[in-house]
Design a protein around this motif. Sequence first.
Motif, PDB file in Angstrom:
ATOM      1  N   LEU A  72      10.838   6.867   4.307  1.00 19.77           N
ATOM      2  CA  LEU A  72      10.333   6.748   5.674  1.00 19.77           C
ATOM      3  C   LEU A  72      11.029   5.658   6.475  1.00 19.77           C
ATOM      4  CD1 LEU A  72       6.496   7.196   5.096  1.00 19.77           C
ATOM      5  CD2 LEU A  72       8.201   8.923   5.691  1.00 19.77           C
ATOM      6  N   HIS A  73      11.371   4.540   5.829  1.00 20.38           N
ATOM      7  CA  HIS A  73      11.998   3.428   6.546  1.00 20.38           C
ATOM      8  C   HIS A  73      13.406   3.129   6.053  1.00 20.38           C
ATOM      9  CE1 HIS A  73       8.438   2.416   8.857  1.00 20.38           C
ATOM     10  NE2 HIS A  73       7.741   2.630   7.760  1.00 20.38           N
TER      11      HIS A  73
ATOM     12  N   SER B  28       7.511  -1.036   2.664  1.00 19.36           N
ATOM     13  CA  SER B  28       8.541  -0.114   2.181  1.00 19.36           C
ATOM     14  C   SER B  28       9.525  -0.853   1.298  1.00 19.36           C
ATOM     15  CB  SER B  28       9.321   0.486   3.355  1.00 19.36           C
ATOM     16  OG  SER B  28       8.481   1.225   4.191  1.00 19.36           O
TER      17      SER B  28
ATOM     18  N   GLY C 128       4.726   7.992   1.730  1.00 15.98           N
ATOM     19  CA  GLY C 128       5.839   8.903   1.482  1.00 15.98           C
ATOM     20  C   GLY C 128       7.095   8.174   1.054  1.00 15.98           C
TER      21      GLY C 128
ATOM     22  N   THR D 197       6.952   4.111   0.648  1.00 19.05           N
ATOM     23  CA  THR D 197       6.220   3.358   1.670  1.00 19.05           C
ATOM     24  C   THR D 197       4.733   3.473   1.379  1.00 19.05           C
ATOM     25  OG1 THR D 197       7.911   3.733   3.357  1.00 19.05           O
ATOM     26  CG2 THR D 197       5.705   3.137   4.137  1.00 19.05           C
TER      27      THR D 197
ATOM     28  N   ASP E 229       2.230  -1.774   6.581  1.00 23.99           N
ATOM     29  CA  ASP E 229       3.048  -0.795   5.878  1.00 23.99           C
ATOM     30  C   ASP E 229       4.127  -1.552   5.114  1.00 23.99           C
ATOM     31  OD1 ASP E 229       1.533   1.188   6.979  1.00 23.99           O
ATOM     32  OD2 ASP E 229       3.082   1.935   8.331  1.00 23.99           O
TER      33      ASP E 229
END
Length: 73
Positions: A60-61, A6, A57, A67, A4
């Motif tokens: 998110l982080h 971000s 989305g 992300t 993932d």
Amino acid sequence: LIVDFSDNGLGVDLEKFSSDAIFELGITNKRGGSGIGLNTIKETMKRELKGDIVFLGNGLHYERGATFRLTFR
């Protein structure tokens, strides 16, 4: 392997683009942009790495920013 990624930028404008449309050739929200970046990544992931990239989305982080999930097979 799943990664993932971000950033803390502006994120994806979901009022302007769908989460699938952002990977189409020519789609950009940058003034003067070419719209080849995410399309090139998606095509490279599929063709050379047998993987994929999807948009997960915004925010998110980090408080803001997009992300993405990269999946390598």
